[in-house]
Design an enzyme around this catalytic site. Sequence first.
Site, short mmCIF file in Angstrom:
data_model
loop_
_atom_site.label_atom_id
_atom_site.label_comp_id
_atom_site.label_asym_id
_atom_site.label_seq_id
_atom_site.Cartn_x
_atom_site.Cartn_y
_atom_site.Cartn_z
N PRO A 180 -48.48 82.80 57.73
CA PRO A 180 -49.61 82.92 56.60
C PRO A 180 -48.77 83.27 55.70
O PRO A 180 -47.91 83.81 55.20
CB PRO A 180 -51.01 83.72 57.51
CG PRO A 180 -50.31 83.57 58.97
CD PRO A 180 -48.89 83.44 58.86
N CYS A 181 -49.60 82.09 54.61
CA CYS A 181 -48.77 82.12 53.10
C CYS A 181 -49.55 82.68 51.73
O CYS A 181 -48.83 82.40 50.79
CB CYS A 181 -48.12 80.60 52.93
SG CYS A 181 -49.75 79.74 52.37
#
Length: 446
Positions: A95-96
């Site tokens: 997840p960014c």
Amino acid sequence: MKHPTTLKFIDAFAGCGGLSVGLMAAGCEGIFAIEKSPLAFATLKHNLINNGDFNFTWPKWLPPQAMTCEDLIATYDNKVGELAGQVDLIVGGPPCQGFSTAGKRNPADPRNKMTEQYLALVGLVKPRFIVIENVAGFNMKFENQENTEILMGNAKKKSYAEYIATRLKELGYEVSAGLINCADFGVPQNRQRFLMICERKDHQLETPNLFMKLKQSRLTFLEERGLPTDRPVSTKEAISDLEISGRELVPCEDSTAPGFKEAPYIQPAVPTKFQALMRKCAQGTAPNSRRLPRHKPETIKYFSLVQSICRPGFCLSIEERKKAGTRKHSTTVLHPGLPAPTITTLPDDIVHYSEPRILTVRESARLQSFPDWFSFQEKYTTGGKQRKQECPRYTQVGNAVPPLLSEAIGEVLLARLESLNESQKNLSSINYKKSKRKDKMDAIKP
């Protein structure tokens, strides 16, 4: 391109399966995938576990259900450890949000720590290759020293990518990395991503820069698929067959909520090269997820105004926002002759190039290069408090790695694995000949 070598992979933080679709299209073999969102996993399961053509082999000991890397390691660490030596590749896009330039870029964001779970999985499986895909901001330095120390010890003002690269080198990997525009590989979208492609150093051979190998493969990759090599694929080339003007609307067949419409899909007699590529393997069936938004009359009027005053392909300027009567910064009207801007999880950021509406899930999926046979599942949108927890169809598409880029990565890694296998055969042959020669010398010694 067909490869005689099989490359086996695990997809971590898989989302709905964009990376896996591309790798399988390249000829790689998926073992299993890890994804914590039940909604995204439902799409992955429908297409890549219960599908006859593109399937993970999936071990019997692992239930095909949503889970995190932490769950996997905590519950099945012995089984995962037994995979060491049997897995060629672990891929994943952790997840960014903690790295995105569109957000606060907080290094202490707990979502960033999911990369630690990814590294723990790498330590157990010890694959030949590793691919990490993330937003461009993954390689930007954090400026908040206090928070950086919380996450990375004394690695002050480093980017998280530099920190991960250091950790991977400590695990024995050669790391090559850089920014890449997905549009360079036929994806009709300007999507800058940070790629890290790593190879385990357990041989005497020189390790090439695999990121550069990927960039060098571009022309051949595009030519083999009949895509233009001198310009990007445009939005109109990608989605013109999904336009609704002049078509009678009918009830949407795959909507989980009632009252929505869709336009019947009519396959063009002469599709564009990109459309033909996306229609391949669809076997004449219509793609799903074509549900149209239920815009209010004032919304349609607003989108028409925006289309009339904006510069297609660019976010609204300050002056254009004043004319449109909006403070929203990110609205962009598509330019029919250019690739789209980055597809995000927010569907109202992009307006169609000729119709006063936002895009359908399928149009967004086309701009991400998902093939038409790939069928998205579960609810289309969510809202309120659920927005941060759930992963509906629009979010699944926006978070995905474009399958065409993933396919290009798969081909580069397959070619590298073939080269390694051939070198190993030659080395074994040389060692065998040396051994036989030594035996002969030993036999004639007095």
